[in-house]
Design an enzyme around this catalytic site. Structure first.
Site, PDB file in Angstrom:
ATOM      1  N   ARG A  93      43.863 -14.300  12.282  1.00 45.12           N
ATOM      2  CA  ARG A  93      42.630 -14.814  12.895  1.00 45.12           C
ATOM      3  C   ARG A  93      42.648 -16.337  12.883  1.00 45.12           C
ATOM      4  NH1 ARG A  93      41.693 -10.347   9.782  1.00 45.12           N
ATOM      5  NH2 ARG A  93      40.366  -8.693  10.617  1.00 45.12           N
ATOM      6  N   ASP A 153      35.057  -6.335   5.812  1.00 45.49           N
ATOM      7  CA  ASP A 153      36.150  -5.974   4.889  1.00 45.49           C
ATOM      8  C   ASP A 153      35.584  -5.144   3.729  1.00 45.49           C
ATOM      9  OD1 ASP A 153      38.268  -8.566   5.649  1.00 45.49           O
ATOM     10  OD2 ASP A 153      36.137  -8.741   6.047  1.00 45.49           O
ATOM     11  N   ARG A 156      35.015  -1.714   4.912  1.00 49.61           N
ATOM     12  CA  ARG A 156      36.303  -1.006   5.031  1.00 49.61           C
ATOM     13  C   ARG A 156      36.781  -0.544   3.657  1.00 49.61           C
ATOM     14  NH1 ARG A 156      38.475  -5.300   9.612  1.00 49.61           N
ATOM     15  NH2 ARG A 156      37.738  -4.059  11.377  1.00 49.61           N
ATOM     16  N   HIS A 180      37.848 -13.767   5.560  1.00 50.66           N
ATOM     17  CA  HIS A 180      37.847 -12.560   6.392  1.00 50.66           C
ATOM     18  C   HIS A 180      39.209 -12.577   7.084  1.00 50.66           C
ATOM     19  CE1 HIS A 180      37.055  -9.535   9.345  1.00 50.66           C
ATOM     20  NE2 HIS A 180      37.063 -10.386  10.353  1.00 50.66           N
TER      21      HIS A 180
HETATM   22  P1  NAD Z   1      35.818 -10.624  24.392  1.00 47.44           P
HETATM   23  O1  NAD Z   1      36.961 -11.318  25.042  1.00 47.44           O
HETATM   24  O2  NAD Z   1      35.536  -9.222  24.780  1.00 47.44           O
HETATM   25  O3  NAD Z   1      34.490 -11.465  24.622  1.00 47.44           O
HETATM   26  C1  NAD Z   1      34.416 -12.831  24.406  1.00 47.44           C
HETATM   27  C2  NAD Z   1      33.372 -13.341  25.379  1.00 47.44           C
HETATM   28  O4  NAD Z   1      33.143 -14.739  25.089  1.00 47.44           O
HETATM   29  C3  NAD Z   1      33.833 -13.258  26.852  1.00 47.44           C
HETATM   30  O5  NAD Z   1      32.889 -12.499  27.594  1.00 47.44           O
HETATM   31  C4  NAD Z   1      33.879 -14.722  27.288  1.00 47.44           C
HETATM   32  O6  NAD Z   1      33.520 -14.913  28.648  1.00 47.44           O
HETATM   33  C5  NAD Z   1      32.856 -15.343  26.333  1.00 47.44           C
HETATM   34  N1  NAD Z   1      32.958 -16.809  26.234  1.00 47.44           N
HETATM   35  C6  NAD Z   1      34.065 -17.566  26.115  1.00 47.44           C
HETATM   36  N2  NAD Z   1      33.708 -18.868  26.063  1.00 47.44           N
HETATM   37  C7  NAD Z   1      32.344 -18.916  26.119  1.00 47.44           C
HETATM   38  C8  NAD Z   1      31.391 -19.967  26.120  1.00 47.44           C
HETATM   39  N3  NAD Z   1      31.762 -21.247  26.021  1.00 47.44           N
HETATM   40  N4  NAD Z   1      30.074 -19.641  26.215  1.00 47.44           N
HETATM   41  C9  NAD Z   1      29.692 -18.342  26.308  1.00 47.44           C
HETATM   42  N5  NAD Z   1      30.549 -17.312  26.333  1.00 47.44           N
HETATM   43  C10 NAD Z   1      31.873 -17.606  26.246  1.00 47.44           C
HETATM   44  O7  NAD Z   1      36.049 -10.735  22.810  1.00 47.44           O
HETATM   45  P2  NAD Z   1      35.359  -9.848  21.684  1.00 47.44           P
HETATM   46  O8  NAD Z   1      36.239  -8.691  21.384  1.00 47.44           O
HETATM   47  O9  NAD Z   1      33.943  -9.646  22.050  1.00 47.44           O
HETATM   48  O10 NAD Z   1      35.472 -10.837  20.420  1.00 47.44           O
HETATM   49  C11 NAD Z   1      34.667 -12.008  20.350  1.00 47.44           C
HETATM   50  C12 NAD Z   1      34.965 -12.766  19.081  1.00 47.44           C
HETATM   51  O11 NAD Z   1      34.575 -11.988  17.944  1.00 47.44           O
HETATM   52  C13 NAD Z   1      36.459 -13.078  18.858  1.00 47.44           C
HETATM   53  O12 NAD Z   1      36.599 -14.370  18.321  1.00 47.44           O
HETATM   54  C14 NAD Z   1      36.895 -12.037  17.844  1.00 47.44           C
HETATM   55  O13 NAD Z   1      38.020 -12.440  17.113  1.00 47.44           O
HETATM   56  C15 NAD Z   1      35.643 -11.986  17.003  1.00 47.44           C
HETATM   57  N6  NAD Z   1      35.522 -10.794  16.139  1.00 47.44           N
HETATM   58  C16 NAD Z   1      35.038 -11.010  14.892  1.00 47.44           C
HETATM   59  C17 NAD Z   1      34.914  -9.960  14.013  1.00 47.44           C
HETATM   60  C18 NAD Z   1      34.381 -10.219  12.623  1.00 47.44           C
HETATM   61  O14 NAD Z   1      34.431  -9.342  11.736  1.00 47.44           O
HETATM   62  N7  NAD Z   1      33.842 -11.393  12.352  1.00 47.44           N
HETATM   63  C19 NAD Z   1      35.289  -8.660  14.405  1.00 47.44           C
HETATM   64  C20 NAD Z   1      35.734  -8.460  15.712  1.00 47.44           C
HETATM   65  C21 NAD Z   1      35.858  -9.555  16.569  1.00 47.44           C
END
Ligand code: NAD
Length: 308
Positions: A93, A153, A156, A180
């Site tokens: 990540r 985590d 999980r 994380h």
């Molecule tokens: P995704 O690609 O499906 O969605 C990301 C969205 O962000 C897209 O729709 C994109 O258009 C939008 N975006 C990009 N730049 C932007 C901006 N400047 N303003 C507004 N919107 C913008 O990705 P996802 O699967 O939804 O994942 C999103 C994030 O969450 C990733 O960074 C991923 O790693 C993270 N994530 C975190 C956890 C956690 O436990 N914290 C778990 C899963 C995913």
């Protein structure tokens, strides 16, 4: 108890994670208004239209797309925008930092000065680094900027322990702390099952513990390999946080927050047990770690500090 009526939640990023958070918050009636904001306006509009088709069957009043100006008025702003490990071909990540730091900075700059009681929830990865950096990009105190951290985590770990002992995950308590990510630390000394400390359960051998540690660390990869994204676990972890804030529950959850000093670590955001209520992080829970756990926690922190 504060009622969700009158609460507005804005979710920035309408991708797999952001849209699932918006949908789940709507069906759980956590707010009277939910605003979804994405740079991709077609995607944003499509998600909003799809969810609004369900408004007749739920109690949430309004689900709409919006601007950063509208998001700024929300009580809670969730950041789920950014690139993913799959899109970047990233192993860790932490490899997402450059892109997602730029995205976070531009979003918070566009939103501008926040109301003084706004809570900012960071979900995008690398969640610990972004939680730490968000403090620089907003006018909010660290207590009001919360990353989902190791809440997922921890869930999980609880599920893996429960499955080994054939009990429900809600009967397993304990914490995963630190990053994380790959350096997360299962605090085995905190884990109890139905009130019994795990060290008193003979079938819980070192080998089983190692297996669970690996499966917790590799879980996201295993899911992404099969379906491309992870969204349900993180969404429900976010719901727990939203509920703790909206209902002022004072729940002790493993979240990411910039800590002043805890178990030999300071001035970095990472997963720690914290009491969460309407004000955000009320205090860090004084959990005692074993010397080995402390060492691993400090190692995880030093890895993160390298990226600040
Ligand atoms: P995704 O690609 O499906 O969605 C990301 C969205 O962000 C897209 O729709 C994109 O258009 C939008 N975006 C990009 N730049 C932007 C901006 N400047 N303003 C507004 N919107 C913008 O990705 P996802 O699967 O939804 O994942 C999103 C994030 O969450 C990733 O960074 C991923 O790693 C993270 N994530 C975190 C956890 C956690 O436990 N914290 C778990 C899963 C995913």
């Amino acid at each position: 108890m504060r009622s969700p009526s009158g609460t507005t939640i804005a979710i920035i990023g309408a991708g797999a994670v952001g849209a699932t958070i918006a949908y789940t918050a709507a069906i759980k009636h956590l707010a009277s208004k939910i605003i979804l904001v994405d740079i991709d306006k077609q995607k944003e509009a499509g998600e909003v239209m799809d969810m609004c088709d369900g408004l007749c069957f739920m109690d949430t009043g309004i689900i709409s797309g919006g601007t950063y100006k509208e998001a700024k008025a929300a009580d809670i702003i969730v950041i789920a925008a950014g690139v993913t490990q799959k899109q970047q071909g990233a192993d860790s990540r932490l490899d997402l930092i450059e892109k997602n730091k730029g995205i976070l900075k531009s979003i918070l700059k566009s939103i501008g000065r926040l109301k003084k009681d706004t809570i900012l929830l960071i979900v995008s990865n690398p969640v610990d680094i972004l939680t730490h950096l968000a403090v620089r990009f907003t006018n909010l105190p660290t207590s009001q900027i919360i990353g989902t951290g190791t809440l997922l985590d921890t869930a999980r770990m609880r599920e893996a322990v429960a499955s080994h002992l054939h009990v429900h995950p809600q009967n397993v308590h304990g914490y995963v702390l630190g990053e994380h990510g790959n350096s997360s630390v299962i605090v085995w000394s905190s884990v109890t099952v139905g009130g019994i400390p795990i060290k008193q359960i003979p079938s819980f051998t070192t080998h089983i513990k190692k297996q669970i540690e690996q499966s917790v660390k590799k879980r996201a990869h295993a899911i992404i390999k099969r379906k491309g994204v992870t969204c349900y676990g993180v969404t429900l972890a976010t719901m727990t946080l939203l509920e703790a804030i909206i209902y002022n529950q004072h729940k002790t959850l493993s979240i990411s927050t910039t800590i002043r000093s805890w178990n030999g670590v300071s001035h970095v955001a990472l997963g720690v047990p914290a009491v969460i209520g309407r004000a955000g992080v009320e205090r860090i829970w004084p959990l005692t770690l074993s010397s080995l756990e402390k060492k691993a926690f400090r190692k995880s922190a030093s890895l993160l500090i390298h990226y600040l």
